[in-house]
Design a protein around this motif. Structure first.
Motif, PDB file in Angstrom:
ATOM      1  N   MET A 163       0.825  -1.203   0.000  1.00  0.00           N
ATOM      2  CA  MET A 163       0.000   0.000   0.000  1.00  0.00           C
ATOM      3  C   MET A 163       0.863   1.258   0.000  1.00  0.00           C
ATOM      4  O   MET A 163       0.534   2.255  -0.666  1.00  0.00           O
ATOM      5  CB  MET A 163      -0.935  -0.003   1.211  1.00  0.00           C
ATOM      6  CG  MET A 163      -1.877   1.207   1.277  1.00  0.00           C
ATOM      7  SD  MET A 163      -2.943   1.366  -0.182  1.00  0.00           S
ATOM      8  CE  MET A 163      -4.056  -0.022   0.075  1.00  0.00           C
ATOM      9  N   ALA A 164       1.972   1.225   0.720  1.00  0.00           N
ATOM     10  CA  ALA A 164       2.848   2.391   0.772  1.00  0.00           C
ATOM     11  C   ALA A 164       3.447   2.691  -0.607  1.00  0.00           C
ATOM     12  O   ALA A 164       3.509   3.851  -1.026  1.00  0.00           O
ATOM     13  CB  ALA A 164       3.961   2.180   1.793  1.00  0.00           C
ATOM     14  N   LEU A 165       3.888   1.662  -1.302  1.00  0.00           N
ATOM     15  CA  LEU A 165       4.425   1.880  -2.647  1.00  0.00           C
ATOM     16  C   LEU A 165       3.366   2.452  -3.586  1.00  0.00           C
ATOM     17  O   LEU A 165       3.635   3.358  -4.377  1.00  0.00           O
ATOM     18  CB  LEU A 165       4.977   0.572  -3.212  1.00  0.00           C
ATOM     19  CG  LEU A 165       6.421   0.220  -2.875  1.00  0.00           C
ATOM     20  CD1 LEU A 165       6.820  -1.090  -3.540  1.00  0.00           C
ATOM     21  CD2 LEU A 165       7.378   1.335  -3.288  1.00  0.00           C
ATOM     22  N   LYS A 166       2.152   1.926  -3.492  1.00  0.00           N
ATOM     23  CA  LYS A 166       1.057   2.432  -4.318  1.00  0.00           C
ATOM     24  C   LYS A 166       0.778   3.899  -4.013  1.00  0.00           C
ATOM     25  O   LYS A 166       0.647   4.730  -4.927  1.00  0.00           O
ATOM     26  CB  LYS A 166      -0.198   1.595  -4.070  1.00  0.00           C
ATOM     27  CG  LYS A 166      -1.431   2.080  -4.833  1.00  0.00           C
ATOM     28  CD  LYS A 166      -2.644   1.220  -4.490  1.00  0.00           C
ATOM     29  CE  LYS A 166      -3.895   1.730  -5.199  1.00  0.00           C
ATOM     30  NZ  LYS A 166      -5.087   0.908  -4.835  1.00  0.00           N
ATOM     31  N   CYS A 167       0.711   4.226  -2.726  1.00  0.00           N
ATOM     32  CA  CYS A 167       0.441   5.607  -2.322  1.00  0.00           C
ATOM     33  C   CYS A 167       1.553   6.552  -2.779  1.00  0.00           C
ATOM     34  O   CYS A 167       1.287   7.631  -3.304  1.00  0.00           O
ATOM     35  CB  CYS A 167       0.291   5.690  -0.805  1.00  0.00           C
ATOM     36  SG  CYS A 167      -1.223   4.945  -0.157  1.00  0.00           S
ATOM     37  N   ILE A 168       2.785   6.135  -2.559  1.00  0.00           N
ATOM     38  CA  ILE A 168       3.920   6.994  -2.894  1.00  0.00           C
ATOM     39  C   ILE A 168       3.996   7.229  -4.394  1.00  0.00           C
ATOM     40  O   ILE A 168       4.189   8.366  -4.852  1.00  0.00           O
ATOM     41  CB  ILE A 168       5.226   6.376  -2.365  1.00  0.00           C
ATOM     42  CG1 ILE A 168       5.239   6.411  -0.834  1.00  0.00           C
ATOM     43  CG2 ILE A 168       6.442   7.120  -2.916  1.00  0.00           C
ATOM     44  CD1 ILE A 168       6.393   5.655  -0.211  1.00  0.00           C
ATOM     45  N   ARG A 169       3.835   6.174  -5.189  1.00  0.00           N
ATOM     46  CA  ARG A 169       3.901   6.311  -6.639  1.00  0.00           C
ATOM     47  C   ARG A 169       2.833   7.277  -7.145  1.00  0.00           C
ATOM     48  O   ARG A 169       3.121   8.193  -7.920  1.00  0.00           O
ATOM     49  CB  ARG A 169       3.740   4.952  -7.309  1.00  0.00           C
ATOM     50  CG  ARG A 169       4.958   4.056  -7.189  1.00  0.00           C
ATOM     51  CD  ARG A 169       4.632   2.635  -7.610  1.00  0.00           C
ATOM     52  NE  ARG A 169       5.804   1.769  -7.540  1.00  0.00           N
ATOM     53  CZ  ARG A 169       5.755   0.448  -7.576  1.00  0.00           C
ATOM     54  NH1 ARG A 169       4.578  -0.158  -7.665  1.00  0.00           N
ATOM     55  NH2 ARG A 169       6.866  -0.260  -7.515  1.00  0.00           N
ATOM     56  N   ASN A 170       1.586   7.067  -6.721  1.00  0.00           N
ATOM     57  CA  ASN A 170       0.491   7.899  -7.207  1.00  0.00           C
ATOM     58  C   ASN A 170       0.615   9.344  -6.738  1.00  0.00           C
ATOM     59  O   ASN A 170       0.378  10.285  -7.494  1.00  0.00           O
ATOM     60  CB  ASN A 170      -0.845   7.313  -6.755  1.00  0.00           C
ATOM     61  CG  ASN A 170      -1.136   5.972  -7.399  1.00  0.00           C
ATOM     62  OD1 ASN A 170      -0.458   5.568  -8.347  1.00  0.00           O
ATOM     63  ND2 ASN A 170      -2.141   5.267  -6.899  1.00  0.00           N
ATOM     64  N   THR A 171       0.967   9.521  -5.470  1.00  0.00           N
ATOM     65  CA  THR A 171       1.051  10.875  -4.918  1.00  0.00           C
ATOM     66  C   THR A 171       2.223  11.638  -5.506  1.00  0.00           C
ATOM     67  O   THR A 171       2.105  12.829  -5.828  1.00  0.00           O
ATOM     68  CB  THR A 171       1.176  10.821  -3.383  1.00  0.00           C
ATOM     69  OG1 THR A 171       0.231   9.899  -2.848  1.00  0.00           O
ATOM     70  CG2 THR A 171       0.921  12.200  -2.782  1.00  0.00           C
ATOM     71  N   LEU A 172       3.356  10.975  -5.658  1.00  0.00           N
ATOM     72  CA  LEU A 172       4.535  11.626  -6.218  1.00  0.00           C
ATOM     73  C   LEU A 172       4.305  12.004  -7.672  1.00  0.00           C
ATOM     74  O   LEU A 172       4.690  13.092  -8.122  1.00  0.00           O
ATOM     75  CB  LEU A 172       5.744  10.702  -6.091  1.00  0.00           C
ATOM     76  CG  LEU A 172       7.094  11.251  -6.565  1.00  0.00           C
ATOM     77  CD1 LEU A 172       7.434  12.542  -5.824  1.00  0.00           C
ATOM     78  CD2 LEU A 172       8.197  10.218  -6.346  1.00  0.00           C
ATOM     79  N   ARG A 173       3.661  11.119  -8.430  1.00  0.00           N
ATOM     80  CA  ARG A 173       3.362  11.430  -9.831  1.00  0.00           C
ATOM     81  C   ARG A 173       2.443  12.650  -9.935  1.00  0.00           C
ATOM     82  O   ARG A 173       2.656  13.547 -10.749  1.00  0.00           O
ATOM     83  CB  ARG A 173       2.713  10.216 -10.501  1.00  0.00           C
ATOM     84  CG  ARG A 173       2.425  10.426 -11.984  1.00  0.00           C
ATOM     85  CD  ARG A 173       1.749   9.209 -12.597  1.00  0.00           C
ATOM     86  NE  ARG A 173       2.650   8.058 -12.605  1.00  0.00           N
ATOM     87  CZ  ARG A 173       2.479   6.977 -11.860  1.00  0.00           C
ATOM     88  NH1 ARG A 173       1.445   6.907 -11.035  1.00  0.00           N
ATOM     89  NH2 ARG A 173       3.325   5.972 -11.928  1.00  0.00           N
ATOM     90  N   GLU A 174       1.415  12.683  -9.080  1.00  0.00           N
ATOM     91  CA  GLU A 174       0.483  13.818  -9.100  1.00  0.00           C
ATOM     92  C   GLU A 174       1.175  15.105  -8.673  1.00  0.00           C
ATOM     93  O   GLU A 174       0.902  16.184  -9.223  1.00  0.00           O
ATOM     94  CB  GLU A 174      -0.699  13.516  -8.168  1.00  0.00           C
ATOM     95  CG  GLU A 174      -1.790  14.576  -8.179  1.00  0.00           C
ATOM     96  CD  GLU A 174      -2.555  14.608  -9.490  1.00  0.00           C
ATOM     97  OE1 GLU A 174      -3.193  15.646  -9.775  1.00  0.00           O
ATOM     98  OE2 GLU A 174      -2.521  13.597 -10.229  1.00  0.00           O
TER      99      GLU A 174
END
Length: 458
Positions: A163-174
């Motif tokens: 979940m952390a990887l998913k959150c970080i990837r999406n948030t950082l991209r945005e």
């Protein structure tokens, strides 16, 4: 900011906890389980500026948090697995602590101090009082049962990792898209090698779905929030090439006692930390003025960090850093060794690298809290954190240690030291001063080298 991988503007959090319901259709969750602590809510500024991680942690429900950072131009996370394990362990510790405290309080004494005899209303009042005194603006409506705790995923390292990887990837991209940073690759790396990011993760629990949802085994769900911002570079550069540059004068103040549950990184610590930092800086400045400016001009600089002590006057850690004393080395006869606390502290990710570097290079480490005597005899002092890496300290203001120091002040003044020690370190009655320490510089370099092998691709 993202919630379980779904990105939304930070304004939504700010408005949500200001009584304005702006929950989107995609956010199918109930916030009625949070209770606002009005006594602490005034600490949060109500303005239109983007909220930093400290304020986000105050606006979101209490939980376990960790702050990690990117390296290699935003393409890797330093010590990611270490942060994930600590996050899961902290979440479990907080849940069990709340459950234990609530059980003890409601089973023996009510909120008014009277014995409770099968009075459910008094039990609820006692529990509400307990939750309201945890110094966090957003409280959960109640503590969870053992069954409910076992159903939560936030204590599971594997779930936290994915979940952390998913959150970080999406948030950082945005974040990069929002602020005009062109992505280097699909994984979220940034094309500007100088840009690094501060990533704050909060693991908490919230009510899920409608209250009458019979499909749910429990009414609570695991939630992972992710906040991304640009990393503010500290005074000591994170590049190996910068080691030859002259560092600024770094000073710290000894003030306040250690946190209640140091092993768990609890978001309520953000408020406790602010209370330590702001008053102490003001008090120290006023004392310097009252003493007629006996300090050198360099001592008027702000404090880089506040160092906490225990009841014995031993040095534990900083409010955001780990603390170390270098003993021996340089002009002293004994070889260098490191002294740093091992109990009553939060184990930082950079501390892990420091200890590993010391083991690899055969530098002895004494895992005990440094004392006033250690400060007197030290050849160097340094602190460590994810934003500072390893930062040398040039001045330690005794602060709260003065009460311990005054007990043997006469002996201190009469103490004879070698000329080399006197040149290296001066004492003005309130502070100890340190020159640059070769051992500290070596550890800085080794930690930066360790980063290369301890970073996870985003």
């Amino acid at each position: 900011v993202s919630r379980n991988g779904i990105v939304f503007p930070w304004q939504q959090i700010h408005q949500q906890y200001r009584g304005v319901d702006v929950v989107d259709d995609d956010d199918n969750y109930d916030r009625s389980n949070q209770v606002v602590n009005d006594n602490n809510n005034n600490n949060i500024d109500n303005d239109s500026k983007p909220l930093d991680s400290n304020k986000i942690l105050q606006l979101l429900p209490r939980g376990a948090y960790t702050t990690c950072r990117t390296v290699k131009g935003g393409s890797h996370i330093y010590q990611f697995d270490y942060h994930v394990r600590r996050l899961a362990n902290s979440a479990k510790s907080i849940l069990l602590e709340m459950q234990s405290a609530s059980s003890s309080s409601s089973s023996s004494v009510g909120g008014s101090g009277r014995e409770v005899q099968d009075d459910s209303n008094e039990d609820k009042d006692s529990e509400a009082t307990l939750l309201a005194t945890s110094n966090h603006p957003i409280q959960h409506d109640r503590t969870l049962s053992t069954f409910e705790i076992n159903q939560l995923h936030i204590t599971n390292v594997a779930w936290e990792h994915n979940m952390a990887l998913k959150c970080i990837r999406n948030t950082l991209r945005e974040f990069c898209m929002c602020y005009g940073l062109r992505l280097q690759n699909e994984e979220g790396g940034c094309d500007d090698e100088k840009a690094e990011f501060k990533i704050t993760l909060l693991a908490t629990w919230e009510k899920k779905g409608p209250p009458n949802d019979i499909k749910s085994h429990t009414t609570y769900e695991s939630v992972l929030y992710c906040h991304v911002s640009l990393l503010t570079q500290k005074k000591v550069s994170t590049t190996t090439a910068s080691l030859t540059k002259k560092p600024p004068h770094i000073r710290v103040l000894i003030h306040g006692h250690g946190r209640e549950n140091a092993l768990a990184k609890d978001s309520k610590w953000v408020l406790d930390r602010e209370k330590l930092i702001k008053p102490s800086t003001t008090e120290d400045d006023s004392r310097e003025d009252d003493e007629g400016g006996t300090h050198k001009e360099v001592s008027q600089q702000p404090f880089e960090e506040i160092i906490l002590i225990n009841d014995n006057g031993e040095l534990l850690e900083g409010t955001q850093t780990n603390f170390y004393v270098v003993s021996g080395g340089q002009n002293q006869q004994q070889p260098s060794s490191i002294i740093t606390a091992n109990e009553g502290i939060l184990y930082g990710s950079v501390r892990d690298s420091v200890l590993r570097a010391c083991r690899h290079h055969n530098i002895p480490v004494k895992l005990r809290p440094p004392t006033l005597q250690d400060l007197k005899d030290a050849s160097g002092v340094f602190i460590s954190s994810t934003s500072r890496w390893v930062m040398p300290v040039h001045e330690v203001c005794l602060g709260d240690l003065m009460s311990f120091q005054n007990a043997d002040d006469g002996d201190v003044e009469k103490e004879e030291r070698s000329e080399s020690i006197k040149k290296k370190k001066k004492r003005d009655g309130k502070s100890y001063f340190y020159r640059n320490c070769e051992t500290t510089e070596d550890i800085r370099r080794w930690v930066l080298e360790d980063v290369e092998s301890r970073s996870t691709p985003i």
